[in-house]
Scaffold this motif. Structure first.
Motif, PDB file in Angstrom:
ATOM      1  N   THR A  32      49.936-110.095  16.360  1.00 13.79           N
ATOM      2  CA  THR A  32      50.746-110.499  15.199  1.00 13.79           C
ATOM      3  C   THR A  32      52.178-109.982  15.290  1.00 13.79           C
ATOM      4  N   GLY A  33      52.415-108.945  16.094  1.00 15.96           N
ATOM      5  CA  GLY A  33      53.779-108.441  16.270  1.00 15.96           C
ATOM      6  C   GLY A  33      54.697-109.544  16.787  1.00 15.96           C
ATOM      7  N   TYR A  36      56.463-111.427  13.948  1.00 13.54           N
ATOM      8  CA  TYR A  36      57.620-110.709  13.371  1.00 13.54           C
ATOM      9  C   TYR A  36      58.777-110.692  14.369  1.00 13.54           C
ATOM     10  N   ARG A  37      58.441-110.543  15.648  1.00 17.20           N
ATOM     11  CA  ARG A  37      59.472-110.547  16.687  1.00 17.20           C
ATOM     12  C   ARG A  37      60.188-111.902  16.731  1.00 17.20           C
ATOM     13  N   ALA A  97      62.357-106.889  14.589  1.00 15.75           N
ATOM     14  CA  ALA A  97      61.028-107.242  14.066  1.00 15.75           C
ATOM     15  C   ALA A  97      60.603-106.239  12.997  1.00 15.75           C
ATOM     16  N   SER A  98      60.855-104.980  13.278  1.00 17.18           N
ATOM     17  CA  SER A  98      60.496-103.936  12.319  1.00 17.18           C
ATOM     18  C   SER A  98      61.313-104.111  11.031  1.00 17.18           C
ATOM     19  N   ARG A 107      56.682-111.216   5.088  1.00 15.69           N
ATOM     20  CA  ARG A 107      55.246-110.928   5.222  1.00 15.69           C
ATOM     21  C   ARG A 107      54.426-112.048   4.586  1.00 15.69           C
ATOM     22  N   GLY A 127      48.057-105.387  14.804  1.00 13.88           N
ATOM     23  CA  GLY A 127      49.256-105.372  13.971  1.00 13.88           C
ATOM     24  C   GLY A 127      49.418-104.058  13.244  1.00 13.88           C
ATOM     25  N   ARG A 128      49.915-104.145  12.001  1.00 12.59           N
ATOM     26  CA  ARG A 128      50.139-102.946  11.198  1.00 12.59           C
ATOM     27  C   ARG A 128      49.332-102.972   9.894  1.00 12.59           C
ATOM     28  N   ASP A 129      49.054-104.195   9.412  1.00 12.60           N
ATOM     29  CA  ASP A 129      48.440-104.351   8.086  1.00 12.60           C
ATOM     30  C   ASP A 129      47.235-105.276   8.146  1.00 12.60           C
ATOM     31  N   ILE A 130      46.614-105.381   9.309  1.00 17.99           N
ATOM     32  CA  ILE A 130      45.523-106.352   9.449  1.00 17.99           C
ATOM     33  C   ILE A 130      44.311-105.883   8.626  1.00 17.99           C
ATOM     34  N   ARG A 178      61.225 -96.848  14.198  1.00 16.15           N
ATOM     35  CA  ARG A 178      60.326 -97.962  13.866  1.00 16.15           C
ATOM     36  C   ARG A 178      59.094 -97.465  13.116  1.00 16.15           C
ATOM     37  N   ASP A 182      58.140 -98.835   9.534  1.00 14.25           N
ATOM     38  CA  ASP A 182      56.852 -99.531   9.381  1.00 14.25           C
ATOM     39  C   ASP A 182      55.951 -98.826   8.373  1.00 14.25           C
ATOM     40  N   ARG A 185      57.854 -98.970   4.284  1.00 12.04           N
ATOM     41  CA  ARG A 185      58.266-100.160   3.531  1.00 12.04           C
ATOM     42  C   ARG A 185      57.373-100.299   2.287  1.00 12.04           C
TER      43      ARG A 185
HETATM   44  O1   DC Z   1      53.291-104.603  17.476  1.00 16.50           O
HETATM   45  P1   DC Z   1      54.773-104.838  17.824  1.00 16.50           P
HETATM   46  O2   DC Z   1      55.469-103.638  18.396  1.00 16.50           O
HETATM   47  O3   DC Z   1      54.972-106.066  18.662  1.00 16.50           O
HETATM   48  O4   DC Z   1      55.457-105.158  16.404  1.00 16.50           O
HETATM   49  C1   DC Z   1      56.856-105.308  16.269  1.00 16.50           C
HETATM   50  C2   DC Z   1      57.276-104.985  14.843  1.00 16.50           C
HETATM   51  O5   DC Z   1      56.792-105.996  13.965  1.00 16.50           O
HETATM   52  C3   DC Z   1      56.726-103.675  14.285  1.00 16.50           C
HETATM   53  O6   DC Z   1      57.605-102.584  14.507  1.00 16.50           O
HETATM   54  C4   DC Z   1      56.567-103.961  12.808  1.00 16.50           C
HETATM   55  C5   DC Z   1      56.370-105.448  12.730  1.00 16.50           C
HETATM   56  N1   DC Z   1      54.965-105.815  12.470  1.00 16.50           N
HETATM   57  C6   DC Z   1      54.524-105.773  11.177  1.00 16.50           C
HETATM   58  O7   DC Z   1      55.291-105.394  10.292  1.00 16.50           O
HETATM   59  N2   DC Z   1      53.244-106.151  10.873  1.00 16.50           N
HETATM   60  C7   DC Z   1      52.402-106.566  11.845  1.00 16.50           C
HETATM   61  N3   DC Z   1      51.162-106.953  11.517  1.00 16.50           N
HETATM   62  C8   DC Z   1      52.829-106.576  13.193  1.00 16.50           C
HETATM   63  C9   DC Z   1      54.130-106.180  13.474  1.00 16.50           C
END
Ligand code: DC
Length: 227
Positions: A32-33, A36-37, A97-98, A107, A127-130, A178, A182, A185
């Motif tokens: 999922t990153g 955002y990228r 992306a961040s 989001r 990801g971060r919030d899956i 980052r 992350d 927020r």
């Molecule tokens: O996993 P990554 O390093 O490719 O993610 C890049 C940026 O995208 C990360 O610093 C924060 C954002 N991101 C996010 O907010 N939520 C996600 N599910 C995945 C990535």
């Protein structure tokens, strides 16, 4: 459908581990990153500031993102029909992306895309919030972490192999920035879901980390189904 949610900070090894875990389980790997990228890249290409909601939100209407899979089941990400999978892997786009990820409208914009894939396929989604937001009912949730120094060292080696000239100090500073963005927020910050298993890969080889997660996933998903 079955789903494994794999969250964690930068450089915990999520991508490599999730991709391999998906292969072993014959699930689809969803990075999922990359979504955002792609948004970060679009804003940067347009000369916008990825940290400014005024620059980002009006442009979301012009963005179409698709995930497609080639015949080796490798994910490619398309931004307005152009394959940007490789171009989004630079330090500049990582930071962008961040920054766009801190904007609630961004989001929101990406939620349905992520959920639709998990409705149609068995997935390992990283990801971060899956585990907290996107797939709160995931079959199994993992929160992957490692010490900040080890994460920076891994990312530094990865960038060096790609010919990027960043120093270890720059990589460490970017990573801390980052991580801070992350986790602080307002909407869906990086955090461990209450029902996620914490795995610390500090000092573990990649192979050992993958074996460990595969054992945990097999136990959690398949044993549970048998009994
Ligand atoms: O996993 P990554 O390093 O490719 O993610 C890049 C940026 O995208 C990360 O610093 C924060 C954002 N991101 C996010 O907010 N939520 C996600 N599910 C995945 C990535």
């Amino acid at each position: 459908m079955l789903s494994i949610a794999l969250d964690g900070p930068v450089g915990a090894g999520k991508t490599t581990i999730a991709r391999e875990l998906a292969k072993r389980l014959n699930f689809l790997y969803v990075d999922t990153g990359a979504l955002y990228r792609s948004i970060g890249k679009y804003i940067v290409d347009q000369g916008g500031d990825p940290s400014s909601p005024e620059d980002v939100i009006p442009r979301l209407h012009d963005i179409s993102i698709q995930l497609r899979y080639n015949n080796q089941n490798q994910q490619r990400v398309f931004l307005n029909n152009a394959d940007v999978s490789d171009e989004i892997r630079t330090p500049e786009i990582s930071m962008a992306a961040s920054q766009v990820g801190a904007i609630p409208e961004v989001r929101e914009f990406l939620i349905s895309l992520q959920r639709e894939i998990a409705e149609k396929n068995n997935v390992v989604m990283d990801g971060r919030d899956i585990g907290t937001t996107i797939l709160p009912n995931a079959s199994f949730k993992i929160f992957l972490t490692a010490s900040v120094e080890e994460r920076a060292e891994r990312r530094y080696q990865e960038l060096r192999e790609k010919g990027d000239g960043s120093t270890y100090e720059q990589v460490l500073n970017d990573l801390k920035k980052r991580d801070y963005n992350d986790s602080h927020r307002a909407v869906s910050p990086l955090s461990q879901a209450a029902d996620a298993v914490l795995v610390d890969t500090t000092g573990l080889s990649l192979e050992d980390s993958i074996d460990k997660l595969e054992d945990l996933a097999q136990e959690a998903i398949f044993h549970r189904e048998e009994h």
